[in-house]
Design an enzyme around this catalytic site. Structure first.
Site, short mmCIF file in Angstrom:
data_model
loop_
_atom_site.label_atom_id
_atom_site.label_comp_id
_atom_site.label_asym_id
_atom_site.label_seq_id
_atom_site.Cartn_x
_atom_site.Cartn_y
_atom_site.Cartn_z
N HIS A 1 0.83 -1.22 0.00
CA HIS A 1 0.00 0.00 0.00
C HIS A 1 0.86 1.26 0.00
O HIS A 1 0.62 2.20 -0.74
CB HIS A 1 -0.87 0.07 1.27
N ARG B 1 -1.90 -5.71 -8.51
CA ARG B 1 -0.87 -6.72 -8.28
C ARG B 1 -0.83 -7.70 -9.45
O ARG B 1 0.07 -7.69 -10.25
CB ARG B 1 -1.13 -7.47 -6.97
N SER C 1 -2.84 -7.49 2.88
CA SER C 1 -3.12 -7.46 4.32
C SER C 1 -3.45 -8.86 4.83
O SER C 1 -3.08 -9.22 5.95
CB SER C 1 -4.29 -6.52 4.60
N LYS D 1 -15.58 -8.21 4.08
CA LYS D 1 -14.54 -8.69 5.00
C LYS D 1 -14.78 -8.06 6.37
O LYS D 1 -15.04 -6.86 6.45
CB LYS D 1 -13.16 -8.24 4.53
P1 ADP Z 1 -9.75 -3.65 -0.32
O1 ADP Z 1 -9.91 -4.47 0.92
O2 ADP Z 1 -10.80 -2.59 -0.50
O3 ADP Z 1 -9.41 -4.45 -1.55
P2 ADP Z 1 -7.03 -3.14 0.29
O4 ADP Z 1 -6.72 -2.42 1.56
O5 ADP Z 1 -6.81 -4.60 0.27
O6 ADP Z 1 -8.48 -2.75 -0.08
O7 ADP Z 1 -6.21 -2.50 -0.90
C1 ADP Z 1 -6.34 -1.14 -1.24
C2 ADP Z 1 -5.64 -0.89 -2.56
O8 ADP Z 1 -4.25 -1.19 -2.45
C3 ADP Z 1 -6.15 -1.74 -3.71
O9 ADP Z 1 -6.15 -0.93 -4.86
C4 ADP Z 1 -5.14 -2.84 -3.82
O10 ADP Z 1 -5.08 -3.36 -5.12
C5 ADP Z 1 -3.87 -2.07 -3.47
N1 ADP Z 1 -2.80 -2.94 -2.99
C6 ADP Z 1 -2.81 -3.71 -1.89
N2 ADP Z 1 -1.65 -4.40 -1.76
C7 ADP Z 1 -0.89 -4.04 -2.83
C8 ADP Z 1 0.41 -4.41 -3.31
N3 ADP Z 1 1.16 -5.31 -2.66
N4 ADP Z 1 0.87 -3.83 -4.45
C9 ADP Z 1 0.09 -2.95 -5.13
N5 ADP Z 1 -1.14 -2.56 -4.74
C10 ADP Z 1 -1.63 -3.11 -3.61
#
Ligand code: ADP
Length: 161
Positions: free
Chosen positions: A17, A90, A128, A41
Site C-alpha cells: 500500500h 498486483r 493485508s 470482510k
Molecule cells: P480492499 O480491501 O478494499 O481491496 P485493500 O486495503 O486490500 O483494499 O487494498 C487497497 C488498494 O491497495 C487496492 O487498490 C489494492 O489493489 C492495493 N494494494 C494492496 N496491496 C498491494 C500491493 N502489494 N501492491 C500494489 N497494490 C496493492
C-alpha cells in the site's frame, strides 16, 4: 489542484500500500488515503486503529491526509473535487474486480478518472491477508509492514490466537 484518492481497507497498511501511496503523492498535489470497511470482510483492526497506523507511517509525506468514509466512493470523490481514484494492481486476479469498479465509478461520477498503478515487483505477493495469516502463525512480518507499526500488529494478532 489535482487531488487523488487512494481507497482501501488497509487492514493493516503494508509496504505494498505504502509504495502505491508514495508514488501517487509524487504525481498529485494532494493525496487522500481513504479508509473504508469492505462489507465482504470483517476487519481485524478498528477503523481508528487503521487510520492511526497509516498516519504513523506517512507522517513524512506533506501532501497527504487520511480520512474515513463508508458511503459510495463516487460520492466521496465528487464531494472532494478529486481528479482521480488511484488503485494498485498486483496480478491479473485484481484486474477483473478493479475494472468493474472503475467502470461503475465512471458511470456514477464521470468527472473522476480511475488510474491503476502497477505494483512494484517485490510487493506483488503482498496483501493485508498475507500479513495477518503469517503473523497469526508466528511468522516474521518485518518485511511486510513498517517497523513503526510492527509491534502493535504482532500484539493484536497474538491476542486473537
Ligand atoms: P480492499 O480491501 O478494499 O481491496 P485493500 O486495503 O486490500 O483494499 O487494498 C487497497 C488498494 O491497495 C487496492 O487498490 C489494492 O489493489 C492495493 N494494494 C494492496 N496491496 C498491494 C500491493 N502489494 N501492491 C500494489 N497494490 C496493492
Amino acid at each position: 489542484m489535482k487531488i487523488a484518492i487512494c481507497p482501501g481497507s488497509f487492514d493493516p497498511i503494508t509496504f505494498g500500500h505504502l509504495d502505491i501511496i508514495r508514488r501517487t503523492a509524487k504525481l498529485f498535489d494532494q493525496v487522500i488515503v481513504l479508509v473504508s470497511t469492505n462489507q465482504k470482510k470483517s476487519p481485524c483492526f478498528t477503523r481508528e486503529e487503521r487510520v492511526e497506523f497509516i498516519r504513523r507511517v506517512t507522517g513524512d509525506i506533506p501532501n497527504l491526509t487520511v480520512d474515513t468514509d463508508d458511503g459510495l466512493l463516487a460520492d466521496y470523490a465528487r464531494s472532494k473535487g478529486a481528479t482521480a481514484i488511484v488503485k494498485g494492481l498486483r496480478a491479473m486476479s485484481d484486474f477483473e474486480y478493479e475494472f468493474q469498479m472503475a467502470l461503475t465509478n465512471k458511470k456514477l461520477c464521470p468527472e473522476v478518472e480511475t488510474i491503476f498503478v502497477n505494483t512494484t515487483a517485490e510487493y506483488m505477493y503482498l496483501s493485508s491477508s498475507v500479513v495477518k495469516q503469517v503473523c497469526s502463525l508466528g511468522g516474521d512480518i518485518s518485511e511486510f509492514v513498517p517497523a513503526e507499526i510492527l509491534p502493535d500488529i504482532i500484539n493484536r494478532l497474538k491476542q486473537t490466537n
